[in-house]
Design a protein around this motif. Structure first.
Motif, PDB file in Angstrom:
ATOM      1  N   PHE A  63      71.764 -21.686  52.837  1.00 13.30           N
ATOM      2  CA  PHE A  63      70.584 -22.407  52.371  1.00 13.30           C
ATOM      3  C   PHE A  63      70.363 -23.713  53.141  1.00 13.30           C
ATOM      4  N   LEU A  64      71.387 -24.184  53.850  1.00 19.34           N
ATOM      5  CA  LEU A  64      71.235 -25.400  54.640  1.00 19.34           C
ATOM      6  C   LEU A  64      70.296 -25.180  55.824  1.00 19.34           C
ATOM      7  N   GLY A  79      64.488 -25.069  58.969  1.00 24.01           N
ATOM      8  CA  GLY A  79      63.273 -24.279  59.125  1.00 24.01           C
ATOM      9  C   GLY A  79      62.028 -25.093  58.797  1.00 24.01           C
ATOM     10  N   ALA A  80      62.117 -25.937  57.760  1.00 22.81           N
ATOM     11  CA  ALA A  80      60.994 -26.804  57.393  1.00 22.81           C
ATOM     12  C   ALA A  80      60.698 -27.800  58.512  1.00 22.81           C
ATOM     13  N   ALA A  81      61.752 -28.344  59.120  1.00 19.48           N
ATOM     14  CA  ALA A  81      61.572 -29.284  60.224  1.00 19.48           C
ATOM     15  C   ALA A  81      60.888 -28.604  61.405  1.00 19.48           C
ATOM     16  N   LEU A  82      61.264 -27.359  61.676  1.00 18.47           N
ATOM     17  CA  LEU A  82      60.649 -26.614  62.780  1.00 18.47           C
ATOM     18  C   LEU A  82      59.170 -26.354  62.501  1.00 18.47           C
ATOM     19  N   LEU A  83      58.841 -25.959  61.272  1.00 16.26           N
ATOM     20  CA  LEU A  83      57.445 -25.722  60.915  1.00 16.26           C
ATOM     21  C   LEU A  83      56.620 -27.005  61.034  1.00 16.26           C
ATOM     22  N   PHE A  84      57.189 -28.127  60.572  1.00  9.15           N
ATOM     23  CA  PHE A  84      56.443 -29.380  60.650  1.00  9.15           C
ATOM     24  C   PHE A  84      56.312 -29.858  62.094  1.00  9.15           C
ATOM     25  N   ALA A  85      57.312 -29.551  62.911  1.00  2.00           N
ATOM     26  CA  ALA A  85      57.218 -29.895  64.329  1.00  2.00           C
ATOM     27  C   ALA A  85      56.093 -29.110  64.997  1.00  2.00           C
ATOM     28  N   LEU A  86      55.976 -27.816  64.663  1.00  2.00           N
ATOM     29  CA  LEU A  86      54.877 -27.004  65.190  1.00  2.00           C
ATOM     30  C   LEU A  86      53.529 -27.554  64.715  1.00  2.00           C
TER      31      LEU A  86
END
Length: 295
Positions: free
Chosen positions: A150-151, A156-163
């Motif tokens: 789950f870590l 994954g959230a950071a990657l989506l926000f970076a995109l």
């Protein structure tokens, strides 16, 4: 009070409200489906951006005009997807842990800007990115006996926000900030409303104040941040946003009984330090290019 002072006040207010928003998100996300929580939040956000557009010069019709319609739609979907993953991350990985990992977003933006925007990253920023990613590994401790899959959610959230951030950079050359904010809120609300009703759960009156507070925080935080960016440069705002990590950690420990491990603190400091250097370096390069270009 001059513009700089007002800008810093708005930036501090935005960060403080964002931290409170994290707390309410964690509280509601532990009790209700994350998609449902996100849907309520985006409904309020959509109302806010629509009112903001209506009050602007030319009204909604002028604000809705964009040179990048499809990319604006992608931005809205990316943002609402990131929020859903964040709520899942707060629920399963913890608020403090999630915020620690999420600070890697500026580093991921630097990495993604190379293939997606054609930007050049020198050895200094490349080194900072590597150091920051090592900090992320220190935080999640993937080789530890207590590593939890789950870590990967906050990563994954950071990657989506970076995109989302890279897409925002791409549209910013022709679209105004208010246009981008309008599409992020409205498209995000429409997208989450397609699947949100399938997760409908009755929220008892006892939790209505928390839900209302989440919606209010979601609108006020964005308003304050927009005002801050209107009065300050990005390099002046970015260091203040890292205060959210500290405030969220305090909320996580005080209200949710979370524990701050040594590797979380060391890793978070490393990531934040690398992020600050990256932002500072981008600012220096932008100033240098402006001087070369001349008046």
């Amino acid at each position: 009070m001059n513009d700089k002072t007002r800008g810093y006040i708005f930036a501090l207010l935005a960060v403080t409200i964002f931290a409170a928003q994290d707390g309410f998100t964690k509280f509601l996300g532990d009790r209700y489906p994350p998609i449902l929580v996100t849907m309520f939040r985006f409904w309020a956000f959509a109302v806010f951006v629509t009112l903001l557009a209506s009050a602007s010069s030319g009204g909604v019709r002028r604000v809705a005009k964009t040179a990048h319609p499809w990319l604006q739609v992608v931005r809205g979907v990316l943002l609402v997807s990131e929020i859903v993953v964040v709520v899942f991350a707060f629920k399963h990985a913890g608020l403090a842990m999630s915020q620690s990992v999420f600070q890697a977003t500026p580093l991921l933006v630097t990495v993604l800007s190379v293939p997606l925007l054609g930007e050049h990253v020198g050895w200094r920023r490349a080194t900072a990115v590597l150091v920051g990613l090592v900090g992320v590994l220190v935080i999640i401790n993937p080789v530890g006996v207590h590593f939890d899959v789950f870590l990967l959610l906050p990563l994954g959230a950071a990657l989506l926000f970076a995109l989302y951030s890279v897409a925002t950079r791409a549209v910013s050359h022709k679209d105004s900030a208010i246009t981008s904010t309008f599409y992020a809120g409205v498209v995000g609300a429409i997208a989450i409303s397609v699947i949100g009703p399938f997760y409908w759960t009755t929220i008892p009156p006892a939790d209505w104040p928390a839900l209302a507070a989440l919606c209010v925080c979601g609108t006020l935080s964005h308003y304050c941040l927009i005002r801050a960016y209107g009065l300050l440069t990005a390099v002046e705002v970015q260091p203040i946003t890292y205060l959210q990590l500290v405030l969220s950690a305090v909320i996580a420990v005080t209200f949710f009984g979370e524990h701050l491990s040594v590797n979380m603190v060391v890793g978070a400091v490393t990531v934040v330090g690398a992020g600050l250097f990256t932002v500072w370096r981008e600012h220096r390069l932008a100033v240098k290019r402006a001087r070369i270009a001349g008046p």
